[in-house]
Scaffold this motif. Structure first.
Motif, PDB file in Angstrom:
ATOM      1  N   MET A  71       0.887  -1.181  -0.137  1.00 50.74           N
ATOM      2  CA  MET A  71       0.049  -0.083   0.086  1.00 50.74           C
ATOM      3  C   MET A  71       0.699   1.163  -0.062  1.00 50.74           C
ATOM      4  N   GLN A  72       0.291   2.331  -0.677  1.00 50.13           N
ATOM      5  CA  GLN A  72       1.106   3.571  -0.628  1.00 50.13           C
ATOM      6  C   GLN A  72       0.745   4.427   0.654  1.00 50.13           C
ATOM      7  N   LEU A  73       1.892   4.551   1.466  1.00 48.47           N
ATOM      8  CA  LEU A  73       1.698   5.099   2.696  1.00 48.47           C
ATOM      9  C   LEU A  73       1.546   6.776   2.410  1.00 48.47           C
ATOM     10  N   PRO A  74       1.118   7.406   3.386  1.00 44.69           N
ATOM     11  CA  PRO A  74       0.943   8.771   3.093  1.00 44.69           C
ATOM     12  C   PRO A  74       2.082   9.597   2.960  1.00 44.69           C
ATOM     13  N   ASP A  75       2.059  10.838   2.326  1.00 44.44           N
ATOM     14  CA  ASP A  75       3.390  11.447   2.102  1.00 44.44           C
ATOM     15  C   ASP A  75       4.084  11.880   3.365  1.00 44.44           C
ATOM     16  N   GLU A  76       3.301  12.162   4.473  1.00 43.59           N
ATOM     17  CA  GLU A  76       3.866  12.578   5.553  1.00 43.59           C
ATOM     18  C   GLU A  76       4.999  11.515   6.369  1.00 43.59           C
ATOM     19  N   MET A  77       4.187  10.372   6.221  1.00 43.56           N
ATOM     20  CA  MET A  77       4.833   8.946   6.765  1.00 43.56           C
ATOM     21  C   MET A  77       6.291   8.846   6.013  1.00 43.56           C
ATOM     22  N   MET A  78       5.752   8.809   4.632  1.00 40.74           N
ATOM     23  CA  MET A  78       7.097   8.473   3.890  1.00 40.74           C
ATOM     24  C   MET A  78       8.218   9.506   3.841  1.00 40.74           C
ATOM     25  N   ALA A  79       7.927  10.855   4.202  1.00 41.23           N
ATOM     26  CA  ALA A  79       8.944  11.941   4.594  1.00 41.23           C
ATOM     27  C   ALA A  79       9.659  11.592   5.713  1.00 41.23           C
ATOM     28  N   ALA A  80       8.890  11.205   6.750  1.00 40.57           N
ATOM     29  CA  ALA A  80       9.677  10.984   8.002  1.00 40.57           C
ATOM     30  C   ALA A  80      10.554   9.670   7.926  1.00 40.57           C
ATOM     31  N   LEU A  81       9.957   8.731   7.342  1.00 37.42           N
ATOM     32  CA  LEU A  81      10.633   7.476   7.111  1.00 37.42           C
ATOM     33  C   LEU A  81      11.962   7.655   6.274  1.00 37.42           C
ATOM     34  N   ASN A  82      11.947   8.336   5.189  1.00 36.58           N
ATOM     35  CA  ASN A  82      12.943   8.627   4.538  1.00 36.58           C
ATOM     36  C   ASN A  82      14.138   9.501   5.148  1.00 36.58           C
ATOM     37  N   ALA A  83      13.647  10.400   5.956  1.00 40.56           N
ATOM     38  CA  ALA A  83      14.476  11.220   6.828  1.00 40.56           C
ATOM     39  C   ALA A  83      15.217  10.348   8.076  1.00 40.56           C
ATOM     40  N   ILE A  84      14.470   9.138   8.656  1.00 33.93           N
ATOM     41  CA  ILE A  84      14.941   8.415   9.453  1.00 33.93           C
ATOM     42  C   ILE A  84      16.187   7.452   8.643  1.00 33.93           C
ATOM     43  N   THR A  85      15.943   7.114   7.401  1.00 31.66           N
ATOM     44  CA  THR A  85      16.696   6.262   6.778  1.00 31.66           C
ATOM     45  C   THR A  85      17.992   7.086   6.570  1.00 31.66           C
ATOM     46  N   VAL A  86      18.001   8.476   6.181  1.00 32.30           N
ATOM     47  CA  VAL A  86      19.106   9.063   5.936  1.00 32.30           C
ATOM     48  C   VAL A  86      19.889   9.238   7.346  1.00 32.30           C
ATOM     49  N   LEU A  87      19.216   9.476   8.300  1.00 32.23           N
ATOM     50  CA  LEU A  87      19.894   9.683   9.584  1.00 32.23           C
ATOM     51  C   LEU A  87      20.671   8.467  10.097  1.00 32.23           C
ATOM     52  N   ALA A  88      19.812   7.274   9.883  1.00 29.32           N
ATOM     53  CA  ALA A  88      20.756   6.046  10.098  1.00 29.32           C
ATOM     54  C   ALA A  88      21.825   5.818   9.665  1.00 29.32           C
ATOM     55  N   GLN A  89      22.257   6.240   8.768  1.00 34.45           N
ATOM     56  CA  GLN A  89      23.532   6.441   8.017  1.00 34.45           C
ATOM     57  C   GLN A  89      24.808   7.312   8.680  1.00 34.45           C
ATOM     58  N   GLN A  90      24.269   8.334   9.422  1.00 32.42           N
ATOM     59  CA  GLN A  90      25.042   9.214   9.992  1.00 32.42           C
ATOM     60  C   GLN A  90      25.648   8.887  11.205  1.00 32.42           C
TER      61      GLN A  90
END
Length: 334
Positions: free
Chosen positions: A146-165
């Motif tokens: 299912m396509q997640l809401p844009d707000e959820m995807m934005a937050a998840l993508n941000a956490i994905t980037v932060l996890a590599q920092q």
């Protein structure tokens, strides 16, 4: 840009592109595992995005188009992970191979001949249509995608980037803020709220390993978010809850570390043989290390000292004009 500048920038682009292609090659060899790993699928998505941007700047349209299509596929699989089949894996790998051929040709000539570029587009465009159609079929045939809401995807993508920092307090705070954003998306759902509060608590404890905890948060939230959107039950994560309940470092423990004298020694402890056998070394360790550091030199003396050791030749004349011209982006005055 002039011909020499374009040649240099093209060389840098090729080096960067080949690094991204190496990562893609390794990831595509185990493509399902890559899709299931949020950090890895984000890495190849970022690589395709970077190649697309560089090719667009240099006006290599065939390379830009191919990289852009790969970026779209990786983004779709990043946002909506699914079990792929051999057909999709083969099609995407063929698109990747065409991109490799384009970069190889560019490396050999520092240009992309028009005949080669036209042939590259003629081969990749119908192939990309097949990829898009097959990917849509796979997603349509899976009820759990299912396509997640844009707000959820934005937050998840941000956490994905932060996890590599790297691990630092600022990154931990940022993850907590994105967890709060996600919490608000489903705050009326008690299990979702409990899960996000556990995630915030887990990353807040500095004794919890940053990389492991952030990855655990990411995978747990992705699974729970899909369940939330579908109206299904959200399963708790015992490991995440345990990390959230970890006892925080107390103020007294912090004070003990800060006040501890790293040079303090136990006076009753016997000195080792290697120290007693070398009186000069013993005198250095017991005396010289405890000698207060000299006061900093006055500003005038410091400048004189720096000038004494400054052996860099000045930039002047034609070399200086060339350097200034490289950074001058304003049009000349009439």
């Amino acid at each position: 840009m002039d011909a020499e500048q374009r040649k240099k920038i093209t060389g840098y682009f090729i080096l960067e592109a080949k690094e991204h292609l190496e990562v893609m090659d390794e990831s595509l060899q185990h493509f399902q595992a890559t899709i299931d790993d949020p950090e890895q699928i984000h890495e190849i998505y970022r690589g395709a995005h970077s190649i697309k941007g560089g090719a667009a700047m240099l006006d290599f349209e065939a390379i830009r188009f191919t990289a852009h299509r790969l970026e779209d596929y990786f983004k779709s699989l990043k946002n909506n992970p699914l079990a792929i089949d051999d057909t999709l894996e083969d099609l995407i790998h063929r698109v990747y191979q065409i991109l490799v051929e384009g970069i190889d040709c560019l490396e050999a000539t520092l240009n992309l001949p028009s005949e080669f570029a036209q042939d590259m587009l003629a081969r990749v465009q119908p192939l990309c249509e097949q990829v898009s159609q097959h990917l849509e079929q796979l997603m349509a045939g899976r009820g759990d995608v299912m396509q997640l809401p844009d707000e959820m995807m934005a937050a998840l993508n941000a956490i994905t980037v932060l996890a590599q920092q790297p691990d630092d307090a600022a990154n931990r705070v940022q993850i907590q803020r994105h967890c709060q954003t996600l919490l608000e998306q489903g705050q009326r759902h008690g299990d979702w709220r409990a899960l996000l509060e556990a995630a915030r608590g887990a990353i807040a404890h500095p004794q919890n390993d940053y990389r492991h905890t952030s990855q655990l948060i990411l995978t747990t939230i992705r699974t729970a978010a899909t369940a939330l959107v579908k109206g299904e039950a959200i399963a708790p994560n015992p490991e995440l809850a345990a990390l959230a309940d970890a006892p925080p470092t107390t103020i007294s423990e912090i004070d003990n570390v800060l006040n501890e004298d790293p040079f303090a020694a136990d006076q009753d402890s016997p000195q080792p043989d290697w120290l007693t056998e070398d009186p000069d070394l013993a005198e250095f360790l017991n005396g010289d290390l405890q000698t207060p550091a000299p006061a900093p030199a006055p500003v005038d003396d410091l400048e004189a000292l720096l000038n004494e050791f400054d052996t860099t030749p000045p930039i002047e004349g034609r070399e200086l004009d060339q350097l200034l011209s490289a950074f001058d982006t304003h049009p000349a005055l009439p």
